[in-house]
Design a protein around this motif. Structure first.
Motif, PDB file in Angstrom:
ATOM      1  N   GLU A 110       0.827  -1.210   0.000  1.00  0.00           N
ATOM      2  CA  GLU A 110       0.000   0.000   0.000  1.00  0.00           C
ATOM      3  C   GLU A 110       0.860   1.259   0.000  1.00  0.00           C
ATOM      4  O   GLU A 110       0.508   2.263  -0.616  1.00  0.00           O
ATOM      5  CB  GLU A 110      -0.943  -0.002   1.211  1.00  0.00           C
ATOM      6  N   LYS A 111       2.006   1.198   0.682  1.00  0.00           N
ATOM      7  CA  LYS A 111       2.919   2.353   0.749  1.00  0.00           C
ATOM      8  C   LYS A 111       3.894   2.367  -0.431  1.00  0.00           C
ATOM      9  O   LYS A 111       4.778   3.213  -0.487  1.00  0.00           O
ATOM     10  CB  LYS A 111       3.727   2.303   2.049  1.00  0.00           C
ATOM     11  N   ASP A 112       3.748   1.392  -1.322  1.00  0.00           N
ATOM     12  CA  ASP A 112       4.613   1.278  -2.498  1.00  0.00           C
ATOM     13  C   ASP A 112       6.089   1.116  -2.100  1.00  0.00           C
ATOM     14  O   ASP A 112       6.978   1.697  -2.700  1.00  0.00           O
ATOM     15  CB  ASP A 112       4.419   2.496  -3.411  1.00  0.00           C
ATOM     16  N   GLU A 113       6.326   0.306  -1.048  1.00  0.00           N
ATOM     17  CA  GLU A 113       7.681   0.097  -0.531  1.00  0.00           C
ATOM     18  C   GLU A 113       8.260  -1.271  -0.898  1.00  0.00           C
ATOM     19  O   GLU A 113       9.304  -1.649  -0.390  1.00  0.00           O
ATOM     20  CB  GLU A 113       7.689   0.289   0.991  1.00  0.00           C
ATOM     21  N   LEU A 114       7.563  -2.005  -1.778  1.00  0.00           N
ATOM     22  CA  LEU A 114       8.087  -3.278  -2.274  1.00  0.00           C
ATOM     23  C   LEU A 114       8.172  -3.211  -3.792  1.00  0.00           C
ATOM     24  O   LEU A 114       7.217  -2.824  -4.451  1.00  0.00           O
ATOM     25  CB  LEU A 114       7.175  -4.448  -1.894  1.00  0.00           C
ATOM     26  N   GLU A 115       9.321  -3.585  -4.316  1.00  0.00           N
ATOM     27  CA  GLU A 115       9.520  -3.638  -5.768  1.00  0.00           C
ATOM     28  C   GLU A 115       9.293  -5.070  -6.234  1.00  0.00           C
ATOM     29  O   GLU A 115       9.411  -6.014  -5.449  1.00  0.00           O
ATOM     30  CB  GLU A 115      10.958  -3.229  -6.118  1.00  0.00           C
ATOM     31  N   LYS A 116       9.034  -5.255  -7.513  1.00  0.00           N
ATOM     32  CA  LYS A 116       8.831  -6.617  -8.020  1.00  0.00           C
ATOM     33  C   LYS A 116      10.098  -7.464  -7.888  1.00  0.00           C
ATOM     34  O   LYS A 116      10.022  -8.682  -7.871  1.00  0.00           O
ATOM     35  CB  LYS A 116       8.306  -6.608  -9.454  1.00  0.00           C
ATOM     36  N   GLU A 117      11.259  -6.819  -7.767  1.00  0.00           N
ATOM     37  CA  GLU A 117      12.499  -7.565  -7.574  1.00  0.00           C
ATOM     38  C   GLU A 117      12.701  -7.971  -6.112  1.00  0.00           C
ATOM     39  O   GLU A 117      13.666  -8.637  -5.784  1.00  0.00           O
ATOM     40  CB  GLU A 117      13.710  -6.746  -8.042  1.00  0.00           C
ATOM     41  N   ASP A 118      11.787  -7.547  -5.223  1.00  0.00           N
ATOM     42  CA  ASP A 118      11.891  -7.872  -3.796  1.00  0.00           C
ATOM     43  C   ASP A 118      11.052  -9.076  -3.389  1.00  0.00           C
ATOM     44  O   ASP A 118      11.322  -9.717  -2.377  1.00  0.00           O
ATOM     45  CB  ASP A 118      11.403  -6.692  -2.931  1.00  0.00           C
ATOM     46  N   ILE A 119       9.991  -9.357  -4.155  1.00  0.00           N
ATOM     47  CA  ILE A 119       9.015 -10.350  -3.701  1.00  0.00           C
ATOM     48  C   ILE A 119       8.375 -11.015  -4.908  1.00  0.00           C
ATOM     49  O   ILE A 119       8.270 -10.403  -5.980  1.00  0.00           O
ATOM     50  CB  ILE A 119       7.947  -9.672  -2.805  1.00  0.00           C
ATOM     51  N   ARG A 120       7.991 -12.265  -4.726  1.00  0.00           N
ATOM     52  CA  ARG A 120       7.261 -12.974  -5.776  1.00  0.00           C
ATOM     53  C   ARG A 120       6.135 -13.757  -5.121  1.00  0.00           C
ATOM     54  O   ARG A 120       6.332 -14.420  -4.108  1.00  0.00           O
ATOM     55  CB  ARG A 120       8.181 -13.911  -6.544  1.00  0.00           C
ATOM     56  N   PHE A 121       4.952 -13.661  -5.731  1.00  0.00           N
ATOM     57  CA  PHE A 121       3.760 -14.342  -5.226  1.00  0.00           C
ATOM     58  C   PHE A 121       3.455 -15.558  -6.091  1.00  0.00           C
ATOM     59  O   PHE A 121       3.664 -15.541  -7.299  1.00  0.00           O
ATOM     60  CB  PHE A 121       2.563 -13.390  -5.236  1.00  0.00           C
ATOM     61  N   PHE A 122       2.922 -16.605  -5.428  1.00  0.00           N
ATOM     62  CA  PHE A 122       2.610 -17.853  -6.109  1.00  0.00           C
ATOM     63  C   PHE A 122       1.240 -18.356  -5.699  1.00  0.00           C
ATOM     64  O   PHE A 122       0.876 -18.268  -4.529  1.00  0.00           O
ATOM     65  CB  PHE A 122       3.617 -18.950  -5.711  1.00  0.00           C
ATOM     66  N   LEU A 123       0.503 -18.901  -6.652  1.00  0.00           N
ATOM     67  CA  LEU A 123      -0.692 -19.670  -6.338  1.00  0.00           C
ATOM     68  C   LEU A 123      -0.250 -21.128  -6.342  1.00  0.00           C
ATOM     69  O   LEU A 123       0.253 -21.630  -7.342  1.00  0.00           O
ATOM     70  CB  LEU A 123      -1.788 -19.444  -7.383  1.00  0.00           C
ATOM     71  N   GLY A 124      -0.393 -21.771  -5.199  1.00  0.00           N
ATOM     72  CA  GLY A 124       0.004 -23.161  -5.075  1.00  0.00           C
ATOM     73  C   GLY A 124       1.499 -23.337  -4.895  1.00  0.00           C
ATOM     74  O   GLY A 124       2.270 -22.385  -4.971  1.00  0.00           O
ATOM     75  N   TYR A 125       1.872 -24.573  -4.640  1.00  0.00           N
ATOM     76  CA  TYR A 125       3.288 -24.917  -4.485  1.00  0.00           C
ATOM     77  C   TYR A 125       3.511 -26.314  -5.047  1.00  0.00           C
ATOM     78  O   TYR A 125       2.567 -27.032  -5.392  1.00  0.00           O
ATOM     79  CB  TYR A 125       3.733 -24.815  -3.024  1.00  0.00           C
ATOM     80  N   SER A 126       4.759 -26.685  -5.141  1.00  0.00           N
ATOM     81  CA  SER A 126       5.139 -28.017  -5.591  1.00  0.00           C
ATOM     82  C   SER A 126       5.586 -28.786  -4.358  1.00  0.00           C
ATOM     83  O   SER A 126       6.414 -28.288  -3.595  1.00  0.00           O
ATOM     84  CB  SER A 126       6.299 -27.915  -6.588  1.00  0.00           C
ATOM     85  N   GLY A 127       5.026 -29.951  -4.146  1.00  0.00           N
ATOM     86  CA  GLY A 127       5.345 -30.703  -2.939  1.00  0.00           C
ATOM     87  C   GLY A 127       5.618 -32.164  -3.231  1.00  0.00           C
ATOM     88  O   GLY A 127       5.053 -32.740  -4.159  1.00  0.00           O
TER      89      GLY A 127
END
Length: 185
Positions: A110-127
């Motif tokens: 919300e504060k625009d303090e995360l860049e796309k190079e800082d974090i990655r989101f995933f739906l699901g995982y490999s297990g």
């Protein structure tokens, strides 16, 4: 081809032998956990059609969500490199962390303090259950390599799998250049 030891933080490169596997064909997976209970990882080179704001409308973010794997695809996971900003994170390997306080992540976005190079989101995982991943290595499903990328969050290109195979040379070069769907040839 010699295998690197399985430990969290390594990358799993899908062998061409599993091209028919719709979940894992042409995948590169960051191994986030590996212990005597099993293994967990996230596919890092398969962006979904969704952005974060599509999944969580109260977060105004156009960060791409990646297909993390076929397990719990209805759940959102994240990997990042800013543990000083996100409490309760679990270290995967040098400079790469998994999870943490999602409310803090939401505030940072919300504060625009995360860049796309800082974090990655995933739906699901490999297990994988106990010994399952080791068995798959022995049946040539995966190549294990050291993660030599300073920032895996900069990897978004689906050609990353192909680029990795090209480095192995030999027959891997042929597979790397094969069309994704041979029946369309």
């Amino acid at each position: 081809m010699g295998q690197t030891e399985l430990t969290k933080g390594k990358l799993l490169i899908a062998e061409p032998s599993i091209l028919n596997d719709t979940s894992f064909n042409r995948s590169v997976i960051l191994l986030s956990e590996h212990n005597d209970q099993g293994s967990i990882g996230f596919i890092i080179n398969k962006p979904s059609q969704y952005v974060l704001g599509d999944i969580i409308p109260e977060i105004d973010s156009n960060l791409t969500i990646y297909k993390g794997g076929p397990v719990s695809e209805e759940n959102l996971y994240f990997v990042h490199r800013v543990p000083h900003l996100i409490p309760d994170s679990i270290e995967i390997t040098d400079g790469i962390f998994w999870g943490g306080d999602f409310e803090v992540v939401q505030e940072l976005l919300e504060k625009d303090e995360l860049e796309k190079e800082d974090i990655r989101f995933f739906l699901g995982y490999s297990g994988w259950s106990k010994d399952q991943l080791q068995d798959e290595l022995e049946t040539t499903s995966w190549i294990v390599i050291e993660n030599q990328y300073q920032n895996i969050f900069g990897i978004s290109d689906q050609s990353f799998w192909k680029d990795q195979l090209m480095k192995f040379g030999g027959e891997y070069k042929l597979w790397a250049n094969a069309p994704e769907n041979p029946s369309l040839n």
